[in-house]
Design an enzyme around this catalytic site. Structure first.
Site: not given
Length: 295
Positions: A139-140, A143, A213
């Site tokens: 997930h990071e 980003h 997100e």
């Protein structure tokens, strides 16, 4: 990795940046009109601050959180996971950092893909199993791949300046003009304009942050091929938040925009949250899992 460009995210980034740019043109014009030459020094000072924030955003964020950059010898499993996931995401391996905190969370920072850092808390590593941790790390990295941090940093530049004018305007405006009456009225007008700009900027940036997100969750599913692991991690993190001491929560609340799950702060905090509800994120990941299973 079946990575697909998120055109919805790109459109929202473009629209947010366009609206902010238009807003800041009005802001700069109004401030120049009411404050005259004294505003130049102010803009130079905080413009310089913004440039430092941009070029050193990763270092400043890590320091503000008390994150320590760690080597592969110190955390071999964490480094191995990030290296493997970075290769799957077709990204340079970011710097790896650890925060000694009971709050189970993670964040990414950095102005671009070559100058990025991923940090996790010790509380997160104690809470999650390996598959769940991989989901959070992916997930990071999503980003980073989407360049979210660069866009959010740029978007916050003049919002920060507007906020500082609202907070410190009286000191910079010099409440007395040479001719008598314009100085005091000018600074009041400048503060009101700055307040309006800051509120609108705040809402625009929050709206973009919530959508990014969702996009990072989809990106994590593409990187790992395992949406259910991230869904499980989100539920675990959300549940563990309630067990963390209030003092620890208050210390880190200002970093909500960076965390994978924000620290709860009441009804008003949820209304202006940087993140969508965890339940909706989990529901989206479950849908992705069903789609991938069907294929």
């Amino acid at each position: 990795m079946n990575w697909q460009a998120d055109w919805g995210l790109r459109f929202r980034m473009f629209l947010t940046m366009f609206l902010l740019f238009a807003l800041y043109i009005v802001f700069a014009g109004a401030i120049s009109l009411y404050m005259g030459g004294s505003m130049i020094v102010f803009v130079l000072v905080f413009g310089g601050f913004s440039l430092v924030q941009y070029y050193f955003s990763d270092t400043l964020t890590l320091r503000s959180m008390g994150a320590k950059q760690v080597s592969a010898d110190e955390y071999p499993q964490l480094h191995g996971s990030i290296e493997r996931l970075s290769q799957q995401a077709d990204l340079p391996k970011p710097k790896v950092a650890v925060v000694d905190s009971n709050v189970p969370n993670a964040f990414a920072t950095g102005r671009n893909q070559k100058n990025a850092a991923v940090a996790v808390t010790t509380g997160l590593m104690r809470t999650l199993d390996q598959d769940e941790l991989d989901g959070v790390l992916a997930h990071e990295l999503a980003h980073v791949k989407n360049r979210d941090m660069m866009v959010m940093t740029i978007a916050s530049f003049l919002s920060t300046i507007a906020f500082m004018i609202v907070r410190w305007g009286a000191f910079f405006g010099g409440g007395r003009g040479r001719g008598g009456g314009r100085g005091g009225g000018g600074i009041i007008a400048a503060i009101l304009v700055s307040l309006l700009v800051w509120i609108i900027s705040y809402l625009l940036i929050r709206a973009l942050s919530r959508y990014r997100e969702y996009s990072a969750d989809r990106g994590a599913a593409a990187i790992t091929g395992n949406p259910s692991a991230l869904a499980s991690a989100l539920l675990k993190i959300s549940g563990e938040m309630d067990k963390v001491p209030k003092d620890d929560m208050r210390e880190e609340a200002e970093m909500n925009a960076f965390f994978i799950i924000p620290i709860k702060s009441g009804i008003v905090g949820r209304l202006f949250s940087t993140h969508p509800p965890t339940e909706r994120r989990v529901e989206q990941l479950r849908d992705l899992e069903r789609e991938m299973t069907a294929v």
